[in-house]
Design a protein around this motif. Structure first.
Motif, mmCIF file in Angstrom:
data_model
loop_
_atom_site.group_PDB
_atom_site.id
_atom_site.type_symbol
_atom_site.label_atom_id
_atom_site.label_comp_id
_atom_site.label_asym_id
_atom_site.label_seq_id
_atom_site.Cartn_x
_atom_site.Cartn_y
_atom_site.Cartn_z
ATOM 1 N N ALA A 53 9.818 -7.163 4.932
ATOM 2 C CA ALA A 53 8.638 -6.082 5.003
ATOM 3 C C ALA A 53 7.546 -6.532 6.116
ATOM 4 O O ALA A 53 6.927 -7.530 5.682
ATOM 5 N N ASP A 54 7.663 -5.983 7.100
ATOM 6 C CA ASP A 54 6.724 -6.190 8.071
ATOM 7 C C ASP A 54 5.344 -5.420 7.825
ATOM 8 O O ASP A 54 5.480 -4.444 7.306
ATOM 9 N N ILE A 78 -7.370 -4.312 6.239
ATOM 10 C CA ILE A 78 -6.436 -3.677 5.192
ATOM 11 C C ILE A 78 -4.916 -3.718 5.688
ATOM 12 O O ILE A 78 -4.507 -3.680 6.694
ATOM 13 N N LEU A 79 -3.863 -4.202 4.898
ATOM 14 C CA LEU A 79 -2.834 -4.525 4.904
ATOM 15 C C LEU A 79 -1.958 -3.386 5.215
ATOM 16 O O LEU A 79 -1.882 -2.635 3.995
ATOM 17 N N VAL A 80 -1.108 -3.137 6.120
ATOM 18 C CA VAL A 80 -0.408 -1.839 6.331
ATOM 19 C C VAL A 80 1.017 -2.306 6.564
ATOM 20 O O VAL A 80 1.428 -3.105 7.307
ATOM 21 N N ILE A 81 1.743 -1.998 5.408
ATOM 22 C CA ILE A 81 3.235 -2.316 5.434
ATOM 23 C C ILE A 81 4.157 -1.248 6.193
ATOM 24 O O ILE A 81 3.936 0.000 5.828
ATOM 25 N N VAL A 82 4.478 -1.554 7.128
ATOM 26 C CA VAL A 82 5.347 -0.788 8.330
ATOM 27 C C VAL A 82 6.615 -0.479 8.111
ATOM 28 O O VAL A 82 7.140 0.382 8.671
ATOM 29 N N ALA A 85 9.812 -5.336 -2.811
ATOM 30 C CA ALA A 85 8.670 -4.608 -3.141
ATOM 31 C C ALA A 85 7.622 -5.105 -4.160
ATOM 32 O O ALA A 85 6.433 -5.274 -4.142
ATOM 33 N N GLU A 86 8.454 -5.318 -5.429
ATOM 34 C CA GLU A 86 7.652 -5.784 -6.491
ATOM 35 C C GLU A 86 6.848 -7.188 -5.994
ATOM 36 O O GLU A 86 5.807 -7.368 -6.323
ATOM 37 N N GLN A 87 7.797 -8.136 -5.582
ATOM 38 C CA GLN A 87 6.979 -9.505 -5.463
ATOM 39 C C GLN A 87 6.136 -9.378 -4.293
ATOM 40 O O GLN A 87 5.127 -10.097 -4.347
ATOM 41 N N PHE A 114 10.089 3.452 2.093
ATOM 42 C CA PHE A 114 10.493 2.747 0.791
ATOM 43 C C PHE A 114 9.291 2.231 -0.079
ATOM 44 O O PHE A 114 9.340 2.377 -1.098
ATOM 45 N N PHE A 115 8.589 1.563 0.534
ATOM 46 C CA PHE A 115 7.133 0.986 -0.263
ATOM 47 C C PHE A 115 6.384 2.217 -0.626
ATOM 48 O O PHE A 115 6.046 2.076 -1.817
ATOM 49 N N ALA A 116 6.220 3.351 0.096
ATOM 50 C CA ALA A 116 5.533 4.570 -0.309
ATOM 51 C C ALA A 116 5.969 5.086 -1.641
ATOM 52 O O ALA A 116 5.643 5.336 -2.492
#
Length: 93
Positions: A26-27, A34-38, A56-58, A76-78
């Motif tokens: 997960a980049d 703020i950490l943005v998971i892209v 995602a969970e971990q 996917f994370f959203a």
């Protein structure tokens, strides 16, 4: 099967390790604290095993423990966060 997720800050991503081998990631980017998971992906040969959910969970659990605020820009994370309200307090609009 040994499955772990670890942060690799040099590559700005969380890595999903299966038996010590990178099987997904997960980049992320950090903007204004703020950490943005892209983007995230799991090796196609490993799909269908629930590894995306583990990633995602971990990842989210680690970020919550750190007190990070996040924007899940990755679809996917959203979707994952929308179904797991325990992460709501981490979200930034």
């Amino acid at each position: 099967m040994d499955v772990t997720v670890q942060d690799n800050p040099e590559r700005r991503r969380f890595e999903l390790l299966v038996d010590g081998e990178v099987a997904g990631f997960a980049d992320y980017r950090v903007r204004d604290g703020i950490l943005v998971i892209v983007h995230s992906e799991v090796d196609p040969a490993r799909r269908g095993q629930g590894l995306g959910n583990v990633l995602a969970e971990q990842t989210l659990d680690t970020l919550r423990e750190r007190g990070e605020k996040i924007v899940p820009a990755c679809p996917f994370f959203a979707h994952y966060v929308s179904e797991h309200h325990e992460y709501d307090a981490m979200l930034v609009d």
